[in-house]
Design a protein around this motif. Structure first.
Motif, PDB file in Angstrom:
ATOM      1  N   ARG A 201       0.812  -1.218   0.000  1.00  0.00           N
ATOM      2  CA  ARG A 201       0.000   0.000   0.000  1.00  0.00           C
ATOM      3  C   ARG A 201       0.842   1.264   0.000  1.00  0.00           C
ATOM      4  O   ARG A 201       0.459   2.276  -0.600  1.00  0.00           O
ATOM      5  CB  ARG A 201      -0.923  -0.012   1.224  1.00  0.00           C
ATOM      6  N   LEU A 202       2.009   1.224   0.666  1.00  0.00           N
ATOM      7  CA  LEU A 202       2.865   2.411   0.689  1.00  0.00           C
ATOM      8  C   LEU A 202       3.398   2.732  -0.695  1.00  0.00           C
ATOM      9  O   LEU A 202       3.450   3.906  -1.094  1.00  0.00           O
ATOM     10  CB  LEU A 202       4.016   2.191   1.675  1.00  0.00           C
ATOM     11  N   GLY A 203       3.797   1.703  -1.468  1.00  0.00           N
ATOM     12  CA  GLY A 203       4.274   1.943  -2.829  1.00  0.00           C
ATOM     13  C   GLY A 203       3.195   2.541  -3.716  1.00  0.00           C
ATOM     14  O   GLY A 203       3.453   3.463  -4.504  1.00  0.00           O
ATOM     15  N   ALA A 204       1.958   2.033  -3.590  1.00  0.00           N
ATOM     16  CA  ALA A 204       0.848   2.583  -4.379  1.00  0.00           C
ATOM     17  C   ALA A 204       0.541   4.017  -3.970  1.00  0.00           C
ATOM     18  O   ALA A 204       0.251   4.878  -4.815  1.00  0.00           O
ATOM     19  CB  ALA A 204      -0.390   1.701  -4.212  1.00  0.00           C
ATOM     20  N   TRP A 205       0.626   4.311  -2.659  1.00  0.00           N
ATOM     21  CA  TRP A 205       0.350   5.667  -2.174  1.00  0.00           C
ATOM     22  C   TRP A 205       1.398   6.649  -2.691  1.00  0.00           C
ATOM     23  O   TRP A 205       1.060   7.770  -3.102  1.00  0.00           O
ATOM     24  CB  TRP A 205       0.321   5.661  -0.653  1.00  0.00           C
ATOM     25  N   VAL A 206       2.666   6.253  -2.663  1.00  0.00           N
ATOM     26  CA  VAL A 206       3.742   7.122  -3.150  1.00  0.00           C
ATOM     27  C   VAL A 206       3.557   7.423  -4.636  1.00  0.00           C
ATOM     28  O   VAL A 206       3.731   8.570  -5.084  1.00  0.00           O
ATOM     29  CB  VAL A 206       5.109   6.450  -2.889  1.00  0.00           C
ATOM     30  N   GLU A 207       3.183   6.397  -5.402  1.00  0.00           N
ATOM     31  CA  GLU A 207       2.940   6.613  -6.840  1.00  0.00           C
ATOM     32  C   GLU A 207       1.785   7.588  -7.051  1.00  0.00           C
ATOM     33  O   GLU A 207       1.830   8.445  -7.944  1.00  0.00           O
ATOM     34  CB  GLU A 207       2.633   5.271  -7.501  1.00  0.00           C
ATOM     35  N   TRP A 250       9.799  13.769  -6.361  1.00  0.00           N
ATOM     36  CA  TRP A 250       8.533  13.840  -7.109  1.00  0.00           C
ATOM     37  C   TRP A 250       8.659  13.205  -8.490  1.00  0.00           C
ATOM     38  O   TRP A 250       7.716  12.603  -8.973  1.00  0.00           O
ATOM     39  CB  TRP A 250       8.094  15.304  -7.237  1.00  0.00           C
ATOM     40  N   ASP A 251       9.805  13.355  -9.130  1.00  0.00           N
ATOM     41  CA  ASP A 251      10.021  12.791 -10.468  1.00  0.00           C
ATOM     42  C   ASP A 251      11.251  11.872 -10.392  1.00  0.00           C
ATOM     43  O   ASP A 251      12.388  12.345 -10.385  1.00  0.00           O
ATOM     44  CB  ASP A 251      10.237  13.904 -11.488  1.00  0.00           C
ATOM     45  N   VAL A 252      11.027  10.569 -10.346  1.00  0.00           N
ATOM     46  CA  VAL A 252      12.126   9.613 -10.180  1.00  0.00           C
ATOM     47  C   VAL A 252      13.022   9.609 -11.406  1.00  0.00           C
ATOM     48  O   VAL A 252      14.256   9.550 -11.298  1.00  0.00           O
ATOM     49  CB  VAL A 252      11.563   8.203  -9.912  1.00  0.00           C
ATOM     50  N   GLN A 256      17.031  10.322 -11.547  1.00  0.00           N
ATOM     51  CA  GLN A 256      18.020   9.400 -12.116  1.00  0.00           C
ATOM     52  C   GLN A 256      18.850  10.078 -13.206  1.00  0.00           C
ATOM     53  O   GLN A 256      20.057   9.838 -13.322  1.00  0.00           O
ATOM     54  CB  GLN A 256      17.312   8.164 -12.674  1.00  0.00           C
ATOM     55  N   PHE A 257      18.203  10.934 -13.999  1.00  0.00           N
ATOM     56  CA  PHE A 257      18.934  11.665 -15.038  1.00  0.00           C
ATOM     57  C   PHE A 257      19.990  12.568 -14.416  1.00  0.00           C
ATOM     58  O   PHE A 257      21.142  12.640 -14.891  1.00  0.00           O
ATOM     59  CB  PHE A 257      17.959  12.483 -15.881  1.00  0.00           C
ATOM     60  N   GLU A 258      19.630  13.270 -13.347  1.00  0.00           N
ATOM     61  CA  GLU A 258      20.587  14.151 -12.686  1.00  0.00           C
ATOM     62  C   GLU A 258      21.752  13.368 -12.094  1.00  0.00           C
ATOM     63  O   GLU A 258      22.912  13.822 -12.132  1.00  0.00           O
ATOM     64  CB  GLU A 258      19.873  14.954 -11.593  1.00  0.00           C
ATOM     65  N   GLU A 259      21.482  12.185 -11.534  1.00  0.00           N
ATOM     66  CA  GLU A 259      22.560  11.379 -10.959  1.00  0.00           C
ATOM     67  C   GLU A 259      23.529  10.917 -12.032  1.00  0.00           C
ATOM     68  O   GLU A 259      24.763  11.007 -11.862  1.00  0.00           O
ATOM     69  CB  GLU A 259      21.962  10.174 -10.230  1.00  0.00           C
TER      70      GLU A 259
END
Length: 566
Positions: A201-207, A250-252, A256-259
């Motif tokens: 449920r936490l993964g769905a909430w974060v999405e 907010w934008d994964v 990742q692009f910045e990293e």
């Protein structure tokens, strides 16, 4: 209205009244009046009470003009009133019964958040929240002395009863706060807020929060442009600030692009170029991917494609960032010679790399996608399995002799990765027990919750004699720390404990007042609990299914609560 009455009276068939017995002429008249209203498009107006009263009055006047053999006019009105009163009593009784069910639900689960799918209590709980919102609007209208007042079944007495048992009026805000606290715990455990989608449920909430944040940004932009078409969102400025304070991403993909872009800058500073032929691992794949996208962008720009299509190929902010680090069209057009493969590193060189890896990470569990070192570590484990199966194993470059095995052991090499991972999670469970005094980790707690769930599933498979990851040694280790393999027993014992608390409360009431007839005004929750026990006992007497067990029934009988009940 006079012309409408003339039309309506003329629309009634005379033969319908003449051929009807005097006792039913009023009903026939009423029926044909209603049919006439439907014919002339006024059927929907008959629903309100005023027009229905006029219709009954007209039927009664018609009946008075006929022989006195029908139903008296006042009798029909009295019957209508009695039916309405019976309906009101039934509705009130239904509310009290549902409230008693809610008290029982809280005793069993510890909260009043009944899911909508659990009927009939779930829809009833949702209705109370709706009626409470109407109740607040009505109170506000009374304070403002407004003429428009909403009708609602919620009153101050019912609101107090629900408040006494901890009823949650705003389920959305309660759920958001609960999930936010779970996210804080996940961050404390893992060091970041990037919860995978598979994490319950936490993964769905974060999405969902990321989706809502896009609506939130659109809302802010539209407000600046004074646009009325503003998308609705559950995110507020306060909630967004709370998420930003814990470092929520907010934008994964943008993160990742910045990293990767940061890694590319470091590579350029160290080597003076950004040629992916001299890179290893994921960075080389990432650079080649954006080389292809940049080439497509350049070809489309040269062909005169519009800006919206160009942004779809490569967003403007990413293109500028890549050009700042050294991307250009001439770099892509230059022919690249094949780089000769380096010689294969020796065992000693890989061993030195492993020592450096351990100094940096604190362990020797190198992931398989960690370039050549990851492949070498896997090869050592494979060779060790062959060495155990045979007396010796041959590797290109030398024999995996006892000396090398001893050197790897002294370094802390992990031969069984699955057992190592199990041990690490077991230590996390020990730490959880120190903080919470139990080992019942919820699924929403992150990786540890999923691991605990899997241990119970593996144990059930092991008990059936099937192949399982559970071993007798693991069972002993888990039982030594009080791990509950059958969580259903603990849930039932907790419900029994709450039931016993209610019984003790009833005995205290009997000691104070000398009776088991608890008054609702003295203790509403205890009153409804007693009513529920009586209903369950009567259902048992009638041979129906009842949640009242024999142990609970004997406990109630021993204190005299069931005396005189039939």
């Amino acid at each position: 209205m006079r012309w409408l009455k003339i039309i309506l009276f003329s629309a009634v068939p005379r033969h319908a009244v003449a051929l009807t017995a005097p006792s039913s002429r009023a009903r026939a008249y009423e029926y044909h009046v209603s049919q006439s209203f439907r014919i002339f498009g006024a059927g929907s107006a008959l629903i309100n009470r005023r027009q229905r009263a006029h219709r009954l009055e007209a039927a009664n006047r018609f009946q008075l003009s006929t022989p006195n053999r029908g139903i008296p006019p006042l009798a029909a009105t009295a019957q209508s009133k009695s039916d309405g009163a019976a309906t009101t009593v039934k509705r009130r009784r239904s509310w009290e019964e549902s409230y008693a069910l809610l008290c029982t639900y809280k005793d069993a689960h510890g909260h009043c958040n009944v899911p909508q799918s659990e009927k009939p209590l779930g829809p009833w709980v949702n209705t109370q929240r709706i009626e409470h919102a109407r109740y607040l609007l009505r109170e506000q209208a009374h304070r403002n002395e407004s003429e428009k007042v909403l009708r609602t079944s919620m009153d101050a007495k019912r609101k107090k009863l629900l408040d006494d048992i901890g009823f949650v009026w705003d389920a959305t805000a309660h759920t958001w706060s609960t999930r936010y606290n779970e996210l804080c715990e996940f961050r404390k455990t893992n060091g970041h807020c990037v919860v995978p989608r598979s994490n319950g449920r936490l993964g769905a909430w974060v999405e969902k929060q990321r989706i809502e944040h896009k609506k939130y940004r659109a809302m802010k932009e539209n407000r600046r442009d004074d646009d009325d078409d503003v998308p609705k969102t559950i995110l507020t400025d306060e909630r967004v600030q709370k998420m930003n304070d814990i470092g929520f991403v907010w934008d994964v993909r943008e993160k990742q692009f910045e990293e990767k872009l940061g890694q590319l800058r470091i590579f350029k500073e160290m080597n003076g170029h950004i040629d992916p032929r001299f890179m290893n691992g994921q960075l080389a794949l990432w650079v080649r991917k954006y080389e292809q996208q940049y080439r497509k962008y350049s070809d489309a720009a040269a062909a005169g494609i519009d800006g919206e299509t160009l942004s779809a190929i490569l967003p403007e902010n990413r293109r500028i960032a890549l050009e700042n680090v050294g991307f250009c069209r001439s770099m892509l057009d230059q022919p690249r010679a094949r780089v000769a493969k380096n010689r294969r590193a020796t065992w000693e060189e890989r061993f030195e790399e492993l020592k450096e890896y351990k100094e940096e990470h604190g362990h020797c569990v190198v992931p398989k996608n960690h370039g050549p070192l990851g492949s070498w570590v896997r090869a050592q484990r494979h060779l060790m399995k062959e060495k155990e199966a045979m007396e010796s194993s041959i590797e290109s470059g030398g024999l995996l002799c006892d000396e090398r095995v001893d050197r790897l052991d002294r370094l802390g090499f992990v031969w069984d990765v699955h057992q190592w991972q199990w041990n690490q999670t077991y230590y996390e469970l020990l730490k959880y027990k120190e903080d919470h005094n139990d080992t019942n980790v919820p699924m929403s707690y992150g990786g540890l919750g999923l691991w605990v769930f899997n241990q119970r599933a593996h144990y059930n498979t092991f008990r059936k004699g099937k192949k399982s990851h559970m071993t007798p040694m693991r069972i002993i280790l888990l039982r030594n720390i009080g791990f509950e393999f059958d969580l259903g027993k603990k849930i039932r014992s907790a419900a029994d404990e709450r039931w016993q608390t209610r019984l003790d409360e009833l005995l205290q009431y009997h000691e104070k007042w000398g009776t088991f007839n608890v008054k609702q005004k003295d203790n509403p929750s205890l009153y409804y609990w007693c009513q529920h026990q009586k209903r369950c006992y009567r259902a048992t007497l009638q041979g129906k299914k009842s949640p009242l067990s024999k142990e609970r029934e004997s406990a109630l009988r021993s204190v005299g609560f069931l005396d005189g009940l039939t």
